[in-house]
Write a protein that holds these residues in place. Sequence first.
Motif, PDB file in Angstrom:
ATOM      1  N   ALA A 291       0.722  -1.030   0.023  1.00 40.89           N
ATOM      2  CA  ALA A 291      -0.050  -0.064   0.076  1.00 40.89           C
ATOM      3  C   ALA A 291       0.871   1.196  -0.221  1.00 40.89           C
ATOM      4  CB  ALA A 291      -1.014  -0.154   1.189  1.00 40.89           C
ATOM      5  N   LEU A 292       2.048   1.136   0.659  1.00 42.88           N
ATOM      6  CA  LEU A 292       2.867   2.426   0.892  1.00 42.88           C
ATOM      7  C   LEU A 292       3.578   2.758  -0.632  1.00 42.88           C
ATOM      8  CD1 LEU A 292       4.317   2.012   4.253  1.00 42.88           C
ATOM      9  CD2 LEU A 292       2.865   3.627   3.650  1.00 42.88           C
ATOM     10  N   ARG A 293       3.504   1.890  -1.556  1.00 40.12           N
ATOM     11  CA  ARG A 293       4.146   2.026  -2.869  1.00 40.12           C
ATOM     12  C   ARG A 293       3.189   2.435  -3.790  1.00 40.12           C
ATOM     13  NH1 ARG A 293       6.974  -2.863  -1.689  1.00 40.12           N
ATOM     14  NH2 ARG A 293       5.562  -4.042  -2.805  1.00 40.12           N
ATOM     15  N   ASP A 294       1.704   2.703  -3.364  1.00 36.20           N
ATOM     16  CA  ASP A 294       0.698   3.141  -4.309  1.00 36.20           C
ATOM     17  C   ASP A 294       0.895   4.444  -4.847  1.00 36.20           C
ATOM     18  OD1 ASP A 294      -0.244   0.724  -4.634  1.00 36.20           O
ATOM     19  OD2 ASP A 294      -1.676   0.955  -3.034  1.00 36.20           O
ATOM     20  N   PRO A 295       0.513   4.905  -5.892  1.00 34.29           N
ATOM     21  CA  PRO A 295       0.572   6.378  -6.312  1.00 34.29           C
ATOM     22  C   PRO A 295       0.112   7.168  -5.130  1.00 34.29           C
ATOM     23  CG  PRO A 295       0.043   5.163  -8.090  1.00 34.29           C
ATOM     24  CD  PRO A 295      -0.237   4.155  -6.906  1.00 34.29           C
ATOM     25  N   TRP A 296      -1.180   7.115  -4.855  1.00 35.79           N
ATOM     26  CA  TRP A 296      -1.872   8.039  -3.931  1.00 35.79           C
ATOM     27  C   TRP A 296      -1.181   8.419  -2.507  1.00 35.79           C
ATOM     28  CZ3 TRP A 296      -4.398   3.267  -4.946  1.00 35.79           C
ATOM     29  CH2 TRP A 296      -4.699   2.324  -3.991  1.00 35.79           C
ATOM     30  N   ILE A 297      -0.245   7.404  -2.157  1.00 36.79           N
ATOM     31  CA  ILE A 297       0.715   7.617  -0.953  1.00 36.79           C
ATOM     32  C   ILE A 297       1.534   8.726  -1.244  1.00 36.79           C
ATOM     33  CG2 ILE A 297       2.146   6.655   0.752  1.00 36.79           C
ATOM     34  CD1 ILE A 297      -0.699   5.911   1.049  1.00 36.79           C
ATOM     35  N   ARG A 298       2.080   8.654  -2.288  1.00 38.30           N
ATOM     36  CA  ARG A 298       3.252   9.698  -2.989  1.00 38.30           C
ATOM     37  C   ARG A 298       2.187  10.998  -3.022  1.00 38.30           C
ATOM     38  NH1 ARG A 298       4.862   5.803  -6.494  1.00 38.30           N
ATOM     39  NH2 ARG A 298       3.902   6.660  -8.186  1.00 38.30           N
ATOM     40  N   THR A 299       1.036  11.017  -3.536  1.00 38.26           N
ATOM     41  CA  THR A 299       0.276  12.333  -3.553  1.00 38.26           C
ATOM     42  C   THR A 299      -0.058  12.836  -2.448  1.00 38.26           C
ATOM     43  OG1 THR A 299      -0.720  11.361  -5.860  1.00 38.26           O
ATOM     44  CG2 THR A 299      -1.721  13.299  -4.397  1.00 38.26           C
ATOM     45  N   ALA A 300      -0.272  11.950  -1.327  1.00 42.63           N
ATOM     46  CA  ALA A 300      -0.748  12.469  -0.103  1.00 42.63           C
ATOM     47  C   ALA A 300       0.533  12.993   0.770  1.00 42.63           C
ATOM     48  CB  ALA A 300      -1.236  11.198   0.801  1.00 42.63           C
ATOM     49  N   ARG A 301       1.735  12.534   0.444  1.00 41.74           N
ATOM     50  CA  ARG A 301       2.905  12.945   1.151  1.00 41.74           C
ATOM     51  C   ARG A 301       3.165  14.379   0.159  1.00 41.74           C
ATOM     52  NH1 ARG A 301       5.981   7.395   1.452  1.00 41.74           N
ATOM     53  NH2 ARG A 301       5.511   6.808   3.753  1.00 41.74           N
ATOM     54  N   ALA A 302       3.008  14.520  -1.021  1.00 37.20           N
ATOM     55  CA  ALA A 302       3.354  15.692  -1.776  1.00 37.20           C
ATOM     56  C   ALA A 302       2.401  16.947  -1.265  1.00 37.20           C
ATOM     57  CB  ALA A 302       3.130  15.535  -3.146  1.00 37.20           C
ATOM     58  N   LYS A 303       1.221  16.403  -1.055  1.00 37.26           N
ATOM     59  CA  LYS A 303       0.310  17.434  -0.378  1.00 37.26           C
ATOM     60  C   LYS A 303       0.651  17.814   1.005  1.00 37.26           C
ATOM     61  CE  LYS A 303      -3.575  16.470  -3.424  1.00 37.26           C
ATOM     62  NZ  LYS A 303      -4.876  16.125  -3.505  1.00 37.26           N
ATOM     63  N   GLY A 304       1.707  17.390   1.662  1.00 35.44           N
ATOM     64  CA  GLY A 304       1.848  17.770   2.981  1.00 35.44           C
ATOM     65  C   GLY A 304       1.188  17.079   4.011  1.00 35.44           C
ATOM     66  N   ALA A 305       0.781  15.863   3.757  1.00 38.05           N
ATOM     67  CA  ALA A 305       0.157  15.235   4.751  1.00 38.05           C
ATOM     68  C   ALA A 305       1.255  14.562   5.783  1.00 38.05           C
ATOM     69  CB  ALA A 305      -0.694  14.034   4.322  1.00 38.05           C
ATOM     70  N   GLY A 306       0.903  14.492   7.069  1.00 37.87           N
ATOM     71  CA  GLY A 306       1.983  13.946   8.015  1.00 37.87           C
ATOM     72  C   GLY A 306       2.228  12.558   7.878  1.00 37.87           C
ATOM     73  N   GLU A 307       3.239  11.898   8.341  1.00 39.73           N
ATOM     74  CA  GLU A 307       3.610  10.402   8.134  1.00 39.73           C
ATOM     75  C   GLU A 307       2.593   9.506   9.068  1.00 39.73           C
ATOM     76  OE1 GLU A 307       5.330   7.284   6.532  1.00 39.73           O
ATOM     77  OE2 GLU A 307       5.695   9.439   6.252  1.00 39.73           O
ATOM     78  N   ARG A 308       1.805  10.122   9.966  1.00 43.17           N
ATOM     79  CA  ARG A 308       0.917   9.336  11.019  1.00 43.17           C
ATOM     80  C   ARG A 308      -0.392   9.260  10.140  1.00 43.17           C
ATOM     81  NH1 ARG A 308      -0.192   8.447  16.463  1.00 43.17           N
ATOM     82  NH2 ARG A 308       1.645   9.448  16.931  1.00 43.17           N
ATOM     83  N   ALA A 309      -0.591  10.538   9.203  1.00 43.44           N
ATOM     84  CA  ALA A 309      -1.944  10.422   8.508  1.00 43.44           C
ATOM     85  C   ALA A 309      -1.776   9.310   7.298  1.00 43.44           C
ATOM     86  CB  ALA A 309      -2.310  11.998   8.014  1.00 43.44           C
ATOM     87  N   VAL A 310      -0.435   9.412   6.670  1.00 39.99           N
ATOM     88  CA  VAL A 310      -0.263   8.739   5.558  1.00 39.99           C
ATOM     89  C   VAL A 310      -0.498   7.305   5.923  1.00 39.99           C
ATOM     90  CG1 VAL A 310       1.520   8.074   3.899  1.00 39.99           C
ATOM     91  CG2 VAL A 310       1.134  10.565   4.395  1.00 39.99           C
ATOM     92  N   VAL A 311       0.028   6.866   7.226  1.00 37.35           N
ATOM     93  CA  VAL A 311       0.070   5.495   7.484  1.00 37.35           C
ATOM     94  C   VAL A 311      -1.388   4.927   7.917  1.00 37.35           C
ATOM     95  CG1 VAL A 311       1.039   3.807   9.048  1.00 37.35           C
ATOM     96  CG2 VAL A 311       2.416   5.217   7.905  1.00 37.35           C
ATOM     97  N   LEU A 312      -1.886   5.880   8.664  1.00 38.52           N
ATOM     98  CA  LEU A 312      -3.244   5.332   9.418  1.00 38.52           C
ATOM     99  C   LEU A 312      -4.545   5.544   8.544  1.00 38.52           C
ATOM    100  CD1 LEU A 312      -2.462   6.237  13.215  1.00 38.52           C
ATOM    101  CD2 LEU A 312      -2.028   4.121  12.025  1.00 38.52           C
ATOM    102  N   ARG A 313      -4.546   6.875   8.025  1.00 38.17           N
ATOM    103  CA  ARG A 313      -5.604   7.252   7.206  1.00 38.17           C
ATOM    104  C   ARG A 313      -5.686   6.682   5.600  1.00 38.17           C
ATOM    105  NH1 ARG A 313      -6.565  13.473   7.944  1.00 38.17           N
ATOM    106  NH2 ARG A 313      -8.157  12.906   6.615  1.00 38.17           N
ATOM    107  N   HIS A 314      -4.299   6.520   5.228  1.00 39.68           N
ATOM    108  CA  HIS A 314      -4.487   6.294   3.772  1.00 39.68           C
ATOM    109  C   HIS A 314      -4.049   4.802   3.497  1.00 39.68           C
ATOM    110  CE1 HIS A 314      -5.120  10.434   2.515  1.00 39.68           C
ATOM    111  NE2 HIS A 314      -4.304  10.941   3.378  1.00 39.68           N
ATOM    112  N   ALA A 315      -3.000   4.442   4.186  1.00 37.42           N
ATOM    113  CA  ALA A 315      -2.188   3.089   3.882  1.00 37.42           C
ATOM    114  C   ALA A 315      -3.128   1.963   4.456  1.00 37.42           C
ATOM    115  CB  ALA A 315      -0.741   3.068   4.342  1.00 37.42           C
ATOM    116  N   LEU A 316      -3.274   2.286   5.787  1.00 41.43           N
ATOM    117  CA  LEU A 316      -3.829   1.236   6.498  1.00 41.43           C
ATOM    118  C   LEU A 316      -5.268   0.866   6.155  1.00 41.43           C
ATOM    119  CD1 LEU A 316      -3.571  -0.755   8.911  1.00 41.43           C
ATOM    120  CD2 LEU A 316      -4.292   1.053  10.337  1.00 41.43           C
TER     121      LEU A 316
END
Length: 314
Positions: free
Chosen positions: A208-233
Motif C-alpha cells: 500500500a505504501l508504494r501506491d501512487p496516492w501515497i506519494r500524492t498524499a505526502r506531496a500535499k503535505g500530509a503527516g506520516e501518521r496520517a499517511v500511514v493510518l488514514r491512507h495506507a492502513l
Amino acid sequence: MLRLIGGRLAQAAITLALLSFATFLLIGLMPGDPIDLAIAGDPRLGAEDAARLRALHGLDQPLLARYWAWATGALQGQFGFSRLFARPAAEVLGDALLASLALLLPATILSAAIGVTLGILAARRPRSGLDYTVNFIAFAGVSLPSFWLGILLVILFAVTLGWLPAGGPPDAPGIVPWLRHLALPMATLTVLGLASYARQTRAAMMEALRDPWIRTARAKGAGERAVVLRHALPNAAVPIITVAALDFATLVSGALVTEAVFAWPGMGKTIYDAILGNDYNLALLALLLSAAVTLAASLAADIAQIAIDPRVRT
C-alpha cells in the motif's frame, strides 16, 4: 448487500445441516456406544440391562431414525443431556464456552494489536534492523509448536521461578487468581497469534505504501501518521480482516493443544472428551456451535471488507 447476506445465510443453514448429519454419522459408526461404555464400567449390567437401556435411549433404532429424532429436538431447542457430565449438554457447553472466551478473547485482542503494530512499524522501515527483528518474531511464532512453547513457559515461570501456577482453573474467587492462571496460556496464544498478523500487515502495508496516492498524499503535505493510518492502513486492511475473522472463529472452537497443556477446561478439551466418550449430544452441539460461529465470522469479514473497500463488491 442484502442479497449477499441472504445467500450466505441460506448456505450456512445447508452447511450446518450437512455437518450435523456427517458428524452424527461418524460418531454413530465409532466402535461401541454409551451403553457399551456403561457396561464396561459396571460388570453387574447384563445383556438384558443393555437391551433395556438401548431401547430407553433409542439406541436400538436405525441411525437415520436416531438422527431425525435428534435434529427434531435440536430445532425445538432440546439438545439432550451429556452422558459424561450427567447434565444438560447446553449447560456443559456454556461453562466450557465461558472458559474459552476468558482465555482466547484477550489473547486474540492482544495478538491482533501487537501484531498489526509490529507489521506497520516493519513496513515503514523495510530492510532495517526493526524489519528483520519483526520478521524473525513472525517466523518464530509461526514455526513454534504451541505445546512446546507452553511447556517452556511452564518450566520457566512455574517451575524455575515459581511466579505463576502451571495451569488449571483457579481455586479461589477473584480477578487476581484468574489473571495468574490465565497468564501463561494467554501468553502462549498471544505469541503464536501475533505472528500471522505481523506478516500479513507488513506485506499489505509495504504494497500500500508504494501506491501512487501515497506519494500524492505526502506531496500535499500530509503527516506520516496520517499517511500511514488514514491512507495506507485502510487499503491494507482486507487481508488483516480475513486473519482476524479466522481468529475470532476459534473463540468458540477453543485451542485444544494449549488447553490440554495448561489443563484449561475450555471448548477444545470439551469437544475432544465428548468425541472420545461417545457423548453424542455434547459433541454435536459443540461442533455445530463452532461451525455456526465460523460461518458468521466469515460473513462479518466479507461485510467489513466491502465497507472498507467497495471494490471487493465486484
